[in-house]
Design a protein around this motif. Sequence first.
Motif, PDB file in Angstrom:
ATOM      1  N   PRO A 229       0.822  -1.212   0.000  1.00 54.49           N
ATOM      2  CA  PRO A 229       0.000   0.000   0.000  1.00 54.49           C
ATOM      3  C   PRO A 229       0.857   1.263   0.000  1.00 54.49           C
ATOM      4  O   PRO A 229       2.030   1.230   0.382  1.00 54.49           O
ATOM      5  CB  PRO A 229      -0.801  -0.126   1.296  1.00 54.49           C
ATOM      6  CG  PRO A 229       0.062  -0.960   2.189  1.00 54.49           C
ATOM      7  CD  PRO A 229       0.752  -1.938   1.273  1.00 54.49           C
ATOM      8  N   ASP A 230       0.249   2.356  -0.441  1.00 55.68           N
ATOM      9  CA  ASP A 230       0.964   3.631  -0.423  1.00 55.68           C
ATOM     10  C   ASP A 230       1.241   4.080   1.005  1.00 55.68           C
ATOM     11  O   ASP A 230       2.271   4.700   1.285  1.00 55.68           O
ATOM     12  CB  ASP A 230       0.143   4.711  -1.138  1.00 55.68           C
ATOM     13  CG  ASP A 230       0.021   4.455  -2.633  1.00 55.68           C
ATOM     14  OD1 ASP A 230       1.046   4.097  -3.237  1.00 55.68           O
ATOM     15  OD2 ASP A 230      -1.084   4.583  -3.183  1.00 55.68           O
ATOM     16  N   ALA A 231       0.299   3.811   1.900  1.00 56.13           N
ATOM     17  CA  ALA A 231       0.447   4.244   3.293  1.00 56.13           C
ATOM     18  C   ALA A 231      -0.454   3.396   4.183  1.00 56.13           C
ATOM     19  O   ALA A 231      -1.324   2.670   3.700  1.00 56.13           O
ATOM     20  CB  ALA A 231       0.084   5.722   3.437  1.00 56.13           C
ATOM     21  N   ALA A 232      -0.210   3.489   5.494  1.00 54.35           N
ATOM     22  CA  ALA A 232      -1.048   2.796   6.469  1.00 54.35           C
ATOM     23  C   ALA A 232      -1.170   3.673   7.709  1.00 54.35           C
ATOM     24  O   ALA A 232      -0.244   4.410   8.062  1.00 54.35           O
ATOM     25  CB  ALA A 232      -0.464   1.437   6.835  1.00 54.35           C
ATOM     26  N   ILE A 233      -2.333   3.590   8.342  1.00 55.67           N
ATOM     27  CA  ILE A 233      -2.628   4.398   9.526  1.00 55.67           C
ATOM     28  C   ILE A 233      -3.123   3.466  10.633  1.00 55.67           C
ATOM     29  O   ILE A 233      -3.940   2.582  10.386  1.00 55.67           O
ATOM     30  CB  ILE A 233      -3.725   5.446   9.231  1.00 55.67           C
ATOM     31  CG1 ILE A 233      -3.333   6.324   8.047  1.00 55.67           C
ATOM     32  CG2 ILE A 233      -3.991   6.316  10.455  1.00 55.67           C
ATOM     33  CD1 ILE A 233      -4.452   7.247   7.599  1.00 55.67           C
ATOM     34  N   ALA A 234      -2.629   3.658  11.856  1.00 54.49           N
ATOM     35  CA  ALA A 234      -3.119   2.910  13.016  1.00 54.49           C
ATOM     36  C   ALA A 234      -4.134   3.765  13.764  1.00 54.49           C
ATOM     37  O   ALA A 234      -3.928   4.977  13.936  1.00 54.49           O
ATOM     38  CB  ALA A 234      -1.965   2.530  13.936  1.00 54.49           C
ATOM     39  N   LEU A 235      -5.216   3.132  14.202  1.00 56.78           N
ATOM     40  CA  LEU A 235      -6.310   3.846  14.873  1.00 56.78           C
ATOM     41  C   LEU A 235      -6.682   3.138  16.162  1.00 56.78           C
ATOM     42  O   LEU A 235      -6.740   1.910  16.202  1.00 56.78           O
ATOM     43  CB  LEU A 235      -7.550   3.901  13.963  1.00 56.78           C
ATOM     44  CG  LEU A 235      -7.351   4.459  12.551  1.00 56.78           C
ATOM     45  CD1 LEU A 235      -8.564   4.159  11.698  1.00 56.78           C
ATOM     46  CD2 LEU A 235      -7.102   5.947  12.616  1.00 56.78           C
ATOM     47  N   ASP A 236      -6.943   3.920  17.206  1.00 52.35           N
ATOM     48  CA  ASP A 236      -7.395   3.293  18.448  1.00 52.35           C
ATOM     49  C   ASP A 236      -8.898   3.042  18.382  1.00 52.35           C
ATOM     50  O   ASP A 236      -9.551   3.312  17.362  1.00 52.35           O
ATOM     51  CB  ASP A 236      -7.007   4.131  19.672  1.00 52.35           C
ATOM     52  CG  ASP A 236      -7.717   5.478  19.737  1.00 52.35           C
ATOM     53  OD1 ASP A 236      -8.702   5.683  18.998  1.00 52.35           O
ATOM     54  OD2 ASP A 236      -7.289   6.337  20.537  1.00 52.35           O
ATOM     55  N   GLY A 237      -9.466   2.534  19.453  1.00 46.48           N
ATOM     56  CA  GLY A 237     -10.864   2.137  19.447  1.00 46.48           C
ATOM     57  C   GLY A 237     -11.842   3.269  19.247  1.00 46.48           C
ATOM     58  O   GLY A 237     -12.996   3.042  18.884  1.00 46.48           O
ATOM     59  N   SER A 238     -11.399   4.516  19.464  1.00 41.80           N
ATOM     60  CA  SER A 238     -12.291   5.657  19.256  1.00 41.80           C
ATOM     61  C   SER A 238     -12.041   6.340  17.916  1.00 41.80           C
ATOM     62  O   SER A 238     -12.621   7.384  17.636  1.00 41.80           O
ATOM     63  CB  SER A 238     -12.130   6.676  20.394  1.00 41.80           C
ATOM     64  OG  SER A 238     -10.796   7.145  20.450  1.00 41.80           O
ATOM     65  N   GLY A 239     -11.166   5.748  17.094  1.00 41.47           N
ATOM     66  CA  GLY A 239     -10.924   6.292  15.767  1.00 41.47           C
ATOM     67  C   GLY A 239      -9.853   7.350  15.701  1.00 41.47           C
ATOM     68  O   GLY A 239      -9.713   8.028  14.671  1.00 41.47           O
ATOM     69  N   ARG A 240      -9.063   7.508  16.756  1.00 38.64           N
ATOM     70  CA  ARG A 240      -7.971   8.492  16.725  1.00 38.64           C
ATOM     71  C   ARG A 240      -6.706   7.849  16.161  1.00 38.64           C
ATOM     72  O   ARG A 240      -6.428   6.676  16.413  1.00 38.64           O
ATOM     73  CB  ARG A 240      -7.706   9.047  18.126  1.00 38.64           C
ATOM     74  CG  ARG A 240      -8.765  10.040  18.592  1.00 38.64           C
ATOM     75  CD  ARG A 240      -8.338  10.693  19.898  1.00 38.64           C
ATOM     76  NE  ARG A 240      -8.238   9.706  20.964  1.00 38.64           N
ATOM     77  CZ  ARG A 240      -9.214   9.420  21.806  1.00 38.64           C
ATOM     78  NH1 ARG A 240     -10.376  10.016  21.691  1.00 38.64           N
ATOM     79  NH2 ARG A 240      -9.039   8.537  22.753  1.00 38.64           N
ATOM     80  N   ILE A 241      -5.928   8.647  15.453  1.00 36.21           N
ATOM     81  CA  ILE A 241      -4.708   8.157  14.816  1.00 36.21           C
ATOM     82  C   ILE A 241      -3.615   7.994  15.864  1.00 36.21           C
ATOM     83  O   ILE A 241      -3.262   8.945  16.560  1.00 36.21           O
ATOM     84  CB  ILE A 241      -4.257   9.123  13.706  1.00 36.21           C
ATOM     85  CG1 ILE A 241      -5.321   9.215  12.612  1.00 36.21           C
ATOM     86  CG2 ILE A 241      -2.919   8.685  13.106  1.00 36.21           C
ATOM     87  CD1 ILE A 241      -5.047  10.277  11.558  1.00 36.21           C
ATOM     88  N   GLY A 243      -0.624   6.154  14.999  1.00 40.31           N
ATOM     89  CA  GLY A 243       0.636   5.966  14.297  1.00 40.31           C
ATOM     90  C   GLY A 243       0.383   5.860  12.808  1.00 40.31           C
ATOM     91  O   GLY A 243      -0.763   5.697  12.367  1.00 40.31           O
ATOM     92  N   MET A 244       1.448   5.938  12.024  1.00 41.12           N
ATOM     93  CA  MET A 244       1.291   5.829  10.575  1.00 41.12           C
ATOM     94  C   MET A 244       2.641   5.572   9.923  1.00 41.12           C
ATOM     95  O   MET A 244       3.686   5.677  10.564  1.00 41.12           O
ATOM     96  CB  MET A 244       0.689   7.112  10.005  1.00 41.12           C
ATOM     97  CG  MET A 244       1.512   8.363  10.276  1.00 41.12           C
ATOM     98  SD  MET A 244       0.856   9.840   9.456  1.00 41.12           S
ATOM     99  CE  MET A 244      -0.751   9.960  10.203  1.00 41.12           C
ATOM    100  N   THR A 245       2.587   5.190   8.647  1.00 42.00           N
ATOM    101  CA  THR A 245       3.809   5.119   7.849  1.00 42.00           C
ATOM    102  C   THR A 245       4.007   6.519   7.278  1.00 42.00           C
ATOM    103  O   THR A 245       3.373   6.902   6.306  1.00 42.00           O
ATOM    104  CB  THR A 245       3.687   4.081   6.726  1.00 42.00           C
ATOM    105  OG1 THR A 245       2.551   4.397   5.907  1.00 42.00           O
ATOM    106  CG2 THR A 245       3.500   2.689   7.285  1.00 42.00           C
ATOM    107  N   HIS A 246       4.888   7.267   7.886  1.00 39.45           N
ATOM    108  CA  HIS A 246       4.963   8.698   7.593  1.00 39.45           C
ATOM    109  C   HIS A 246       5.485   9.003   6.199  1.00 39.45           C
ATOM    110  O   HIS A 246       5.038   9.963   5.570  1.00 39.45           O
ATOM    111  CB  HIS A 246       5.814   9.394   8.657  1.00 39.45           C
ATOM    112  CG  HIS A 246       5.112   9.492   9.975  1.00 39.45           C
ATOM    113  ND1 HIS A 246       4.566  10.653  10.448  1.00 39.45           N
ATOM    114  CD2 HIS A 246       4.833   8.541  10.897  1.00 39.45           C
ATOM    115  CE1 HIS A 246       3.989  10.427  11.610  1.00 39.45           C
ATOM    116  NE2 HIS A 246       4.150   9.159  11.918  1.00 39.45           N
ATOM    117  N   GLY A 247       6.433   8.195   5.712  1.00 40.68           N
ATOM    118  CA  GLY A 247       6.943   8.449   4.377  1.00 40.68           C
ATOM    119  C   GLY A 247       5.852   8.356   3.324  1.00 40.68           C
ATOM    120  O   GLY A 247       5.694   9.238   2.472  1.00 40.68           O
ATOM    121  N   GLY A 248       5.045   7.297   3.396  1.00 34.22           N
ATOM    122  CA  GLY A 248       3.980   7.102   2.420  1.00 34.22           C
ATOM    123  C   GLY A 248       2.806   8.035   2.627  1.00 34.22           C
ATOM    124  O   GLY A 248       2.244   8.569   1.665  1.00 34.22           O
TER     125      GLY A 248
END
Length: 624
Positions: A229-241, A243-248
């Motif tokens: 994938p171009d990028a990925a985002i991690a989300l907690d149970g309430s939908g807040r970000i 972590g992420m793959t910052h380069g992508g």
Amino acid sequence: MVSTLSHIREIERVAMGAMSPRDAPVIQSWLRCLNDYKLDPATAQEAYIVPEATLREHREQAEELIRIGRSGLEALFNQVAGQHYVLLLSDARGVTVDFMGDPTFDNLLRKAGLYLGSEWSENRAGTCAVGACIVSGEPVIIHQDDHFDTSHIGLTCTAAPVFDTLGDLTAVLDISQLRSPTAKASQQLALHLVASTARRIELANLMTRTRNDWVLRLARSPEFLDVDPDAAIALDGSGRITGMTHGGFGSLARAMNMKGLSTRRFIGQSISDFFDIEVDDLPRLMRGRPNGERLLRAKNGLALFASAIAPVVSFRGAEEPAARLPRALRDLSFGDPAMEKLQARAAKLAAREIPILIRGETGTGKEYLARAIHESCGSSGNFVPVNCAAIPEHLIESELFGYAPGAFTGANQKGKRGLIEEANGGTLFLDEIGDMPLALQSRLLRVLSENEVQAVGALKARPVRMRVLSASHRDLAELVAEGRFRQDLYFRLNAVTLALPALRERRDMARLVDHLLRRIGDENQENYRLDGAARAALMRYDWPGNLRELSNALRVAAALSDRGIIDVDCLPDYLSAGRKGQHASGGEDDLRRALGECGNNVSALARKLGVNRSTIHRRLRRRE
């Protein structure tokens, strides 16, 4: 290849302000080498390989990164097999912690610095791909005489940054050749390959560190959604970000018209602020439907293909090890991998009367962990904490061991039981044990060896039996070597060590903040909520005071909140000003002012603040 003399003269012309056809990153690096590092292009420096002990230290600190990145390096090396490329994985200080190359060229590679343990920080090696990448945070090609140092002008080097899940540069991946007779444009494929591999390493790191969060993969083409994938985002149970793959994600943010916004600013924000989706919608993006049907639309209308991966915790049953942890230990973390490992070890040790030494910076929660171990062992005795650094030296003996009636002038006529006796049948927690005077260390050792304590002024010893936990922010092994701590006591207390991570290293920060806010809310009978900007400020800060500082900051914010809404103005000044850490630098004005006081000499400012020059450059760049 240009001559050494013409290369030196070109750098001198650039220093005088002359125009140059070189790429902007090269010119900027040359000027840093001249103005900030005071390097001389006429003085060639051989490649530097750090001592073996130093390399071992760097590799130990990067152990998880090396493990995660290894498969990416192997795949890339197989792609360029037969073309005499060398791969270097450097840490954020420019030291090569992993390496792949043709072993038949080992001697040449080591001499050129394309080898394990080589240091390619810009202030040491001059303009080079690794060093320039560390400073700029951008992929870069440094080809032949782009290098500042004449000893490196035969090399061609291409590097890409690897960011951690919170947006800090954690490593640099470099692909190099000893010789390349072709033009710089020939390295564009190498740039593509190394950037793609860095992106995959970031993805693997995100997946490893966010097992208890949702992961949302994003791609502009459905064919690569589940594999690259171009990028990925991690989300907690309430939908807040979280972590992420910052380069992508940086390139996607630009496509979403979010130019000039640091990807780290997204941490703590709600996913619904950027995409037309809520956390409850994530299950419909899981596998089971064709990739081409799993579409996600950004707020600016950009359509992306998306794939959601549910948190591991969603599939945990009652027999999952984390669920079987004693409650006291389970509440110490909220999904941080290092803390989960520590919790599992502590749970096994709690049932045994094994002396445990707890290591960690001040404020990381050493007493909380000790108390949780005590509560998990099923003992009916007391938990007795003793801060060896807080009790005056002339009182600590009587406080610990107690005293007999009339033992000294001013003593209570009935005598006094010491803290060791108070812990009989329970747990004695010796906090900051490294500050205990040597004379008392001998008496404590006797208590632990003989299982008996003799009060000051008493004629007879009394039997005691208790569990002993100790803690220190100091390195006790170093104190032993310096003769400031008894070696026999060190071995008696340190049957096993539990090392608490610093708050800035933890991956469960968002959930930890929510937990502390709930606890403060219960105390005040109020519900508190952080707005996006306040949460982002909390996530950006380095927290030198660890959990204690975080708890205090949240209590201040709660007290200043209006109807339970915590915004940036409610935070302590050092947080609302957006500072990343008092121990390194202040806000934009503070950093610029400090630089001016050092005569605009970045090297002098770095020495003054105790950080690398690259850190100063990176923070100045972030504020431009």
